[in-house]
Scaffold this motif. Structure first.
Motif, PDB file in Angstrom:
ATOM      1  N   VAL A 228       0.849  -1.193   0.000  1.00 54.42           N
ATOM      2  CA  VAL A 228       0.000   0.000   0.000  1.00 54.42           C
ATOM      3  C   VAL A 228       0.884   1.242   0.000  1.00 54.42           C
ATOM      4  N   ALA A 229       0.367   2.337  -0.556  1.00 55.78           N
ATOM      5  CA  ALA A 229       1.095   3.612  -0.578  1.00 55.78           C
ATOM      6  C   ALA A 229       0.120   4.728  -0.896  1.00 55.78           C
ATOM      7  N   GLU A 230       0.546   5.956  -0.620  1.00 53.94           N
ATOM      8  CA  GLU A 230      -0.211   7.136  -1.027  1.00 53.94           C
ATOM      9  C   GLU A 230       0.385   7.687  -2.318  1.00 53.94           C
ATOM     10  N   VAL A 231      -0.491   8.247  -3.163  1.00 52.79           N
ATOM     11  CA  VAL A 231      -0.056   8.844  -4.424  1.00 52.79           C
ATOM     12  C   VAL A 231       0.248  10.315  -4.159  1.00 52.79           C
ATOM     13  N   THR A 232       1.538  10.676  -4.207  1.00 54.52           N
ATOM     14  CA  THR A 232       1.960  12.034  -3.860  1.00 54.52           C
ATOM     15  C   THR A 232       2.967  12.558  -4.878  1.00 54.52           C
ATOM     16  N   PRO A 233       2.537  12.853  -6.085  1.00 53.19           N
ATOM     17  CA  PRO A 233       3.464  13.359  -7.111  1.00 53.19           C
ATOM     18  C   PRO A 233       3.900  14.783  -6.810  1.00 53.19           C
ATOM     19  N   ARG A 234       5.035  15.163  -7.358  1.00 49.67           N
ATOM     20  CA  ARG A 234       5.525  16.534  -7.281  1.00 49.67           C
ATOM     21  C   ARG A 234       4.991  17.316  -8.475  1.00 49.67           C
ATOM     22  N   LEU A 235       4.461  18.489  -8.205  1.00 48.80           N
ATOM     23  CA  LEU A 235       3.890  19.296  -9.278  1.00 48.80           C
ATOM     24  C   LEU A 235       4.946  19.918 -10.170  1.00 48.80           C
ATOM     25  N   ASP A 236       6.215  19.923  -9.723  1.00 45.45           N
ATOM     26  CA  ASP A 236       7.268  20.449 -10.592  1.00 45.45           C
ATOM     27  C   ASP A 236       7.833  19.378 -11.504  1.00 45.45           C
ATOM     28  N   ASN A 237       7.213  18.220 -11.555  1.00 47.18           N
ATOM     29  CA  ASN A 237       7.538  17.218 -12.570  1.00 47.18           C
ATOM     30  C   ASN A 237       6.741  17.575 -13.817  1.00 47.18           C
ATOM     31  N   ARG A 238       7.394  18.271 -14.755  1.00 43.58           N
ATOM     32  CA  ARG A 238       6.678  18.825 -15.891  1.00 43.58           C
ATOM     33  C   ARG A 238       6.308  17.779 -16.937  1.00 43.58           C
ATOM     34  N   ALA A 239       6.840  16.579 -16.847  1.00 44.18           N
ATOM     35  CA  ALA A 239       6.372  15.517 -17.747  1.00 44.18           C
ATOM     36  C   ALA A 239       4.975  15.073 -17.346  1.00 44.18           C
ATOM     37  N   LEU A 240       4.680  15.092 -16.036  1.00 41.65           N
ATOM     38  CA  LEU A 240       3.365  14.685 -15.544  1.00 41.65           C
ATOM     39  C   LEU A 240       2.401  15.864 -15.458  1.00 41.65           C
ATOM     40  N   PHE A 241       2.939  17.059 -15.176  1.00 50.58           N
ATOM     41  CA  PHE A 241       2.100  18.252 -15.034  1.00 50.58           C
ATOM     42  C   PHE A 241       2.631  19.326 -15.975  1.00 50.58           C
ATOM     43  N   ASP A 242       2.303  19.157 -17.250  1.00 49.31           N
ATOM     44  CA  ASP A 242       2.794  20.057 -18.287  1.00 49.31           C
ATOM     45  C   ASP A 242       2.038  21.384 -18.289  1.00 49.31           C
ATOM     46  N   HIS A 243       0.846  21.385 -17.711  1.00 49.66           N
ATOM     47  CA  HIS A 243       0.058  22.604 -17.611  1.00 49.66           C
ATOM     48  C   HIS A 243      -0.813  22.500 -16.372  1.00 49.66           C
ATOM     49  N   VAL A 244      -1.690  23.458 -16.160  1.00 48.51           N
ATOM     50  CA  VAL A 244      -2.523  23.493 -14.959  1.00 48.51           C
ATOM     51  C   VAL A 244      -3.649  22.461 -15.063  1.00 48.51           C
ATOM     52  N   ASP A 246      -7.014  20.427 -12.722  1.00 49.41           N
ATOM     53  CA  ASP A 246      -7.849  20.466 -11.527  1.00 49.41           C
ATOM     54  C   ASP A 246      -8.032  19.063 -10.937  1.00 49.41           C
ATOM     55  N   HIS A 247      -7.121  18.149 -11.308  1.00 48.95           N
ATOM     56  CA  HIS A 247      -7.151  16.777 -10.799  1.00 48.95           C
ATOM     57  C   HIS A 247      -5.796  16.138 -11.097  1.00 48.95           C
ATOM     58  N   LEU A 248      -5.581  14.955 -10.549  1.00 46.08           N
ATOM     59  CA  LEU A 248      -4.396  14.189 -10.921  1.00 46.08           C
ATOM     60  C   LEU A 248      -4.665  13.543 -12.271  1.00 46.08           C
ATOM     61  N   PRO A 249      -3.873  13.839 -13.299  1.00 43.64           N
ATOM     62  CA  PRO A 249      -4.133  13.256 -14.620  1.00 43.64           C
ATOM     63  C   PRO A 249      -3.941  11.749 -14.624  1.00 43.64           C
ATOM     64  N   ALA A 250      -4.553  11.112 -15.599  1.00 42.14           N
ATOM     65  CA  ALA A 250      -4.524   9.646 -15.690  1.00 42.14           C
ATOM     66  C   ALA A 250      -3.099   9.114 -15.758  1.00 42.14           C
ATOM     67  N   MET A 251      -2.213   9.817 -16.476  1.00 36.01           N
ATOM     68  CA  MET A 251      -0.847   9.331 -16.609  1.00 36.01           C
ATOM     69  C   MET A 251      -0.123   9.296 -15.265  1.00 36.01           C
ATOM     70  N   THR A 252      -0.504  10.174 -14.346  1.00 36.96           N
ATOM     71  CA  THR A 252       0.091  10.151 -13.015  1.00 36.96           C
ATOM     72  C   THR A 252      -0.347   8.896 -12.255  1.00 36.96           C
ATOM     73  N   LEU A 253      -1.616   8.529 -12.393  1.00 34.32           N
ATOM     74  CA  LEU A 253      -2.096   7.303 -11.746  1.00 34.32           C
ATOM     75  C   LEU A 253      -1.446   6.073 -12.369  1.00 34.32           C
ATOM     76  N   VAL A 254      -1.236   6.086 -13.673  1.00 32.86           N
ATOM     77  CA  VAL A 254      -0.578   4.949 -14.323  1.00 32.86           C
ATOM     78  C   VAL A 254       0.868   4.830 -13.831  1.00 32.86           C
ATOM     79  N   GLU A 255       1.553   5.962 -13.680  1.00 26.99           N
ATOM     80  CA  GLU A 255       2.911   5.931 -13.130  1.00 26.99           C
ATOM     81  C   GLU A 255       2.900   5.390 -11.703  1.00 26.99           C
ATOM     82  N   ALA A 256       1.925   5.814 -10.905  1.00 27.42           N
ATOM     83  CA  ALA A 256       1.811   5.302  -9.540  1.00 27.42           C
ATOM     84  C   ALA A 256       1.582   3.794  -9.546  1.00 27.42           C
ATOM     85  N   ALA A 257       0.756   3.316 -10.481  1.00 28.26           N
ATOM     86  CA  ALA A 257       0.513   1.876 -10.578  1.00 28.26           C
ATOM     87  C   ALA A 257       1.783   1.141 -10.955  1.00 28.26           C
ATOM     88  N   ARG A 258       2.551   1.694 -11.893  1.00 23.00           N
ATOM     89  CA  ARG A 258       3.811   1.066 -12.291  1.00 23.00           C
ATOM     90  C   ARG A 258       4.758   0.976 -11.094  1.00 23.00           C
TER      91      ARG A 258
END
Length: 330
Positions: A228-244, A246-258
């Motif tokens: 088990v773990a919490e999903v806590t991405p960094r917002l300065d990771n511009r590959a995952l957060f290329d723009h603004v 209002d939610h965690l994008p799907a690719m971030t959840l897929v990375e968390a799953a990986r």
């Protein structure tokens, strides 16, 4: 997931270019450095072929400890997403300002050996078919996208996704219907900190990473036969957060799953993610803790599946099953 044989795909036409990337707005990216599609051509009605150049070095997609190095499955997934959006704008009339929301998707990569990184950037071609019916006004609201990948001439995988096409107003209505209140934006948070209050970021090597910026899990532990773990991405990771967002994008959840799948496998330096099957029931909100849970993977050295469930506020919001392979395939 099952491994499939590569389908026959016509060769890339001579005019398909790898010389420069397409306009970034065509693939909904803010940074030119995050654009991988270099060309898009119509093949037939609702069919298109795209070219994408896979970089030899990228701060996110190349940050893996597994050796030998292969092209990241998420890089191929992102290239397919960009190709689908570009083709939809260029060849099926998707209006500017339209958002493509993925309900579910499946990516299967056939063989690790075909993904080995060589001395030159990878030349990827993606055949895309759009399946669905337009409204009387000619607008597509939902449908299926089916893609076939060839890397340097070899068939390497298949990707399909079920999507919704919505405009800005429709997105606001959908978000309000789920939350009942306006959603916070990533720009409201400290970009150098995780988006939730999770503590104890996972050590990068435990999830096959070298750079802490690319770790999206914290507070990892075991609960019986589960990881088990919490999903806590960094917002300065511009590959995952290329723009603004209002939610965690799907690719971030897929990375968390990986990353959780690598933790479940127990030896991230020898395990590769080669496929995903995902379904998204709700948006992952920025102002609440997202918890990821997966069973431990039994050792065996052969391909296996790790189902990862994501829960927020007591409700399952997504499930991503990760197919993992071992270096013995190379």
């Amino acid at each position: 997931m099952t491994t499939q044989t590569a389908p026959e795909i016509p060769p890339v036409p001579a005019e398909l270019s790898y010389g420069r990337t397409v306009e970034r707005s065509l693939v909904h990216r803010a940074a030119v450095s995050e654009v991988f599609v270099t060309d898009i051509r119509s093949l037939a009605a609702r069919r298109a072929r795209a070219a994408a150049q896979l970089p030899l070095l990228h701060g996110y997609y190349s940050d893996h400890l597994q050796r030998p190095a292969v092209y990241d499955a998420l890089l191929l997934l992102e290239s397919g997403r960009q190709a689908a959006i570009a083709g939809a704008h260029a060849h099926i009339g998707l209006a500017a300002g339209t958002t493509m929301i993925v309900d579910s998707f499946r990516l299967d990569l056939y063989a690790l050996k075909d993904l080995l990184i060589g001395p030159e950037p990878g030349r990827l071609s993606i055949d895309t078919e759009y399946i669905g019916n337009a409204t009387r006004r000619g607008r597509y609201r939902k449908g299926k996208v089916v893609q076939h990948y060839r890397l340097d001439g070899a068939g390497v995988g298949r990707h399909e996704m079920d999507v919704l096409f919505i405009n800005e107003h429709e997105n606001e209505v959908l978000r309000h219907a789920q939350r009942g209140t306006p959603a916070p934006l990533t720009s409201d948070f400290d970009i150098h900190a995780p988006v939730t209050d999770g503590s104890g970021q996972v050590e990068p090597a435990r999830v096959g990473r070298a750079n802490p910026l690319n770790v999206v899990l914290s507070g990892a532990g075991t609960d019986g036969g589960q990881v088990v773990a919490e999903v806590t991405p960094r917002l300065d990771n511009r590959a995952l957060f290329d723009h603004v967002y209002d939610h965690l994008p799907a690719m971030t959840l897929v990375e968390a799953a990986r990353q959780l799948a690598l933790l479940a496998a127990g030896d991230p330096s020898a395990v590769y993610a080669v496929g995903f099957e995902a379904a998204f029931q709700r948006f992952a909100e920025l102002d609440g803790t997202v918890r990821a849970v997966a069973p431990r993977l039994r050792p065996g050295g052969v391909r296996g599946e790790v189902p990862v469930n994501f829960v927020q506020a007591g409700t399952e919001i997504a499930k991503v099953t990760v197919t993992v392979a071992f270096g013995s395939e190379l």
